[in-house]
Design an enzyme around this catalytic site. Sequence first.
Site, PDB file in Angstrom:
ATOM      1  N   GLU A 102      46.332  69.377  52.014  1.00  0.00           N
ATOM      2  CA  GLU A 102      46.161  70.606  52.779  1.00  0.00           C
ATOM      3  C   GLU A 102      44.767  71.146  52.431  1.00  0.00           C
ATOM      4  OE1 GLU A 102      49.120  73.608  52.021  1.00  0.00           O
ATOM      5  OE2 GLU A 102      48.201  74.962  53.486  1.00  0.00           O
ATOM      6  N   ARG A 112      54.696  63.648  39.670  1.00  0.00           N
ATOM      7  CA  ARG A 112      53.348  64.217  39.655  1.00  0.00           C
ATOM      8  C   ARG A 112      52.645  63.870  38.353  1.00  0.00           C
ATOM      9  NH1 ARG A 112      52.959  68.816  43.080  1.00  0.00           N
ATOM     10  NH2 ARG A 112      51.180  69.618  41.955  1.00  0.00           N
ATOM     11  N   LYS A 115      46.676  74.266  42.676  1.00  0.00           N
ATOM     12  CA  LYS A 115      45.533  74.800  43.428  1.00  0.00           C
ATOM     13  C   LYS A 115      45.477  76.320  43.350  1.00  0.00           C
ATOM     14  CE  LYS A 115      45.721  71.637  47.096  1.00  0.00           C
ATOM     15  NZ  LYS A 115      45.954  71.503  48.509  1.00  0.00           N
TER      16      LYS A 115
HETATM   17  P1  ATP Z   1      49.091  72.116  44.557  1.00  0.00           P
HETATM   18  O1  ATP Z   1      50.490  72.125  44.058  1.00  0.00           O
HETATM   19  O2  ATP Z   1      48.060  71.971  43.516  1.00  0.00           O
HETATM   20  O3  ATP Z   1      48.774  73.241  45.485  1.00  0.00           O
HETATM   21  P2  ATP Z   1      49.743  70.424  46.713  1.00  0.00           P
HETATM   22  O4  ATP Z   1      50.754  69.418  46.425  1.00  0.00           O
HETATM   23  O5  ATP Z   1      50.216  71.599  47.450  1.00  0.00           O
HETATM   24  O6  ATP Z   1      48.965  70.777  45.392  1.00  0.00           O
HETATM   25  P3  ATP Z   1      48.494  68.991  48.795  1.00  0.00           P
HETATM   26  O7  ATP Z   1      47.173  69.185  49.374  1.00  0.00           O
HETATM   27  O8  ATP Z   1      49.678  69.274  49.621  1.00  0.00           O
HETATM   28  O9  ATP Z   1      48.515  69.835  47.468  1.00  0.00           O
HETATM   29  O10 ATP Z   1      48.607  67.539  48.172  1.00  0.00           O
HETATM   30  C1  ATP Z   1      48.263  66.356  48.838  1.00  0.00           C
HETATM   31  C2  ATP Z   1      49.010  65.210  48.222  1.00  0.00           C
HETATM   32  O11 ATP Z   1      48.720  65.114  46.839  1.00  0.00           O
HETATM   33  C3  ATP Z   1      50.515  65.393  48.349  1.00  0.00           C
HETATM   34  O12 ATP Z   1      51.074  64.186  48.803  1.00  0.00           O
HETATM   35  C4  ATP Z   1      50.951  65.713  46.955  1.00  0.00           C
HETATM   36  O13 ATP Z   1      52.220  65.208  46.702  1.00  0.00           O
HETATM   37  C5  ATP Z   1      49.912  65.005  46.099  1.00  0.00           C
HETATM   38  N1  ATP Z   1      49.779  65.670  44.812  1.00  0.00           N
HETATM   39  C6  ATP Z   1      49.525  66.976  44.584  1.00  0.00           C
HETATM   40  N2  ATP Z   1      49.525  67.255  43.263  1.00  0.00           N
HETATM   41  C7  ATP Z   1      49.779  66.079  42.632  1.00  0.00           C
HETATM   42  C8  ATP Z   1      49.909  65.689  41.259  1.00  0.00           C
HETATM   43  N3  ATP Z   1      49.778  66.579  40.256  1.00  0.00           N
HETATM   44  N4  ATP Z   1      50.178  64.397  40.975  1.00  0.00           N
HETATM   45  C9  ATP Z   1      50.292  63.488  41.964  1.00  0.00           C
HETATM   46  N5  ATP Z   1      50.179  63.786  43.270  1.00  0.00           N
HETATM   47  C10 ATP Z   1      49.925  65.057  43.611  1.00  0.00           C
HETATM   48 MG    MG Z   2      51.533  70.477  49.279  1.00  0.00          MG
END
Ligand code: ATP
Ligand code: MG
Length: 557
Positions: free
Chosen positions: A35, A261, A271
């Site tokens: 995102e 994760r 984020k």
């Molecule tokens: P945050 O929780 O930091 O806001 P998010 O998951 O909302 O991160 P996205 O932009 O939706 O951020 O993430 C894109 C991809 O990265 C998704 O498929 C998510 O599952 C993966 N992802 C996010 N954080 C991690 C992590 N700590 N380890 C592995 N994959 C991750």
């Molecule tokens: Mg997400």
Amino acid sequence: MSTEATKPTNFIRNIIEEDLNSGKHQSVQTRFPPEPNGFLHVGHAKSICINFGFAQDYQGQCNLRFDDTNPAKEEIAYAEAIAEDVKWLGFEWSGEIRHAADYFDKLYDYAEELIQKGLAYVDDLTGDQMREYRGDFSTPGKESPYRNRSVEENLDLFRRMKAGEFEDGAKSLRAKIDMASPNMNMRDPVIYRIKRQHHIRTGDKWCIYPMYDFTHCISDALEGITHSLCTLEFEDHRPLYDWVLDNITIDCHPQQIEFSRLNLEHTITSKRKLNQLVVDGHVDGWDDPRMPTISGMRRRGFTPAAIRDFVQRTGVTKKVHTVEMSLLENSVREDLGENAPRAMAVLKPLKVTLTNYPEDKIEELSSPNHPQKEEMGKRTIYMSKTLYIDQADFREEANKKYKRLVLGKAVRLRNAYVITCNEVVKDDSGNIIELLCTYDENTLGKNPEGYKAKGVIHWVSAEKSLPAKVRLYDRLFNVPNPGSAEDFLATINPDSLEVLEDARVEMSLGDARPEDTFQFEREGYFCADRYEHKEGQLVFNRTVTLKDSWAKIEAKG
Ligand code: ATP
Ligand code: MG
């Protein structure tokens, strides 16, 4: 049919190989769906390596798709930074960058299809009411009084929602699934909401936006994704992912597979919290070298190869765990130890005068750029009457363990001569400001005769060296798990940055370009700052300290 026998096996690789062997899929198609609401962090690096990595391993493709269904928080600058990070990590997406917004028209049509099938309805409950009706884990939900509207009424209302006839939040479209489901995600989830918000791609075309769960599965299917890899928090959403695809006319049904994760000690991978660090000014932007963002790690001097190696070492599992920072740092050390040229930099200079060295003589000495790799060549270092050594490398008195310069004793200057300290010059307050030493001209590449040099220290010529600013970074948080602290801001390490304004570096570093990495002998790995370093204004960031002590190296230099 593993294409790379050396790759570690894991449960996702097993599934992919089974699907290829059984003929379920002919090729692998994955996607990375960030995102664009912030910069990518080390956790995303894991997701990138997994998604692009599996595609690569099986000669498949991986799409980069911006999951941009939440226009309020999304920005073009974030999208650009994300694309750059993915490229920098060494991956190439298939075709153009995709956007969930590219599918808004199709998503809208699929929503109408669900309405036509009696599987979606327009609800007038407010957000608060909906929460109340939803129940909780122990209480089944209550059906909305609007749940049984006719198909015609729902279609009419949904079209009027799209046309902008209702206020934001006044109505929503919900999937009609099961208000008593033990899975909360299945209790008639909202799939469209009214929100008058400018979108970075579609401008003001829409005043209704599809929700993530509805959008993601359809986007995957439209792109022909075979394996939709995501993190464990989406496990409970999988029934909804499948429900949507099972109930619309679409001929692709990707398999959602969840992995755990990546969590890293002494940092945070959220984020929202990273954004708070930036907004509140605890760090100097998203790409501050102390940030666990990909751009922060880049600016710090971490290399794409090191980050990929680290991710591989953390494995692909369903176990929730937090890895130590040292695992990442070791991958960085290994890569830089192998590939970074050596150089000498004196971070806290102490003046040394060689009393028996000719006044105006400047000697050129040759020094290998890498002790084990001859192919990396040599560089010239300069010897002169006045030198700098590091303040920490001199003591008036010391015990045997101190293998540096001591008053009355000898030490080897790295890649140069053995010197002996004869006298200490102090200022009025007793601070050491200069050492008077003699050098032994018969010690270039040779052991001294009749006495021993204790240890090897780095140095630079005073005349033939350059001033530099050096930034030393330490962990940003004092506790291993700041994310679980009541107030994570209270766990910030106040000493995470030390700036040395008066460092002196050898002449060859005058040619360093931004982002070049070096091992400053005995000090650690450093990189020329991506933005501030330029000719005549050298700025180096410490990437990581050296693991091994210098003491083991023989006094031969
Ligand atoms: P945050 O929780 O930091 O806001 P998010 O998951 O909302 O991160 P996205 O932009 O939706 O951020 O993430 C894109 C991809 O990265 C998704 O498929 C998510 O599952 C993966 N992802 C996010 N954080 C991690 C992590 N700590 N380890 C592995 N994959 C991750
Ligand atoms: Mg997400």
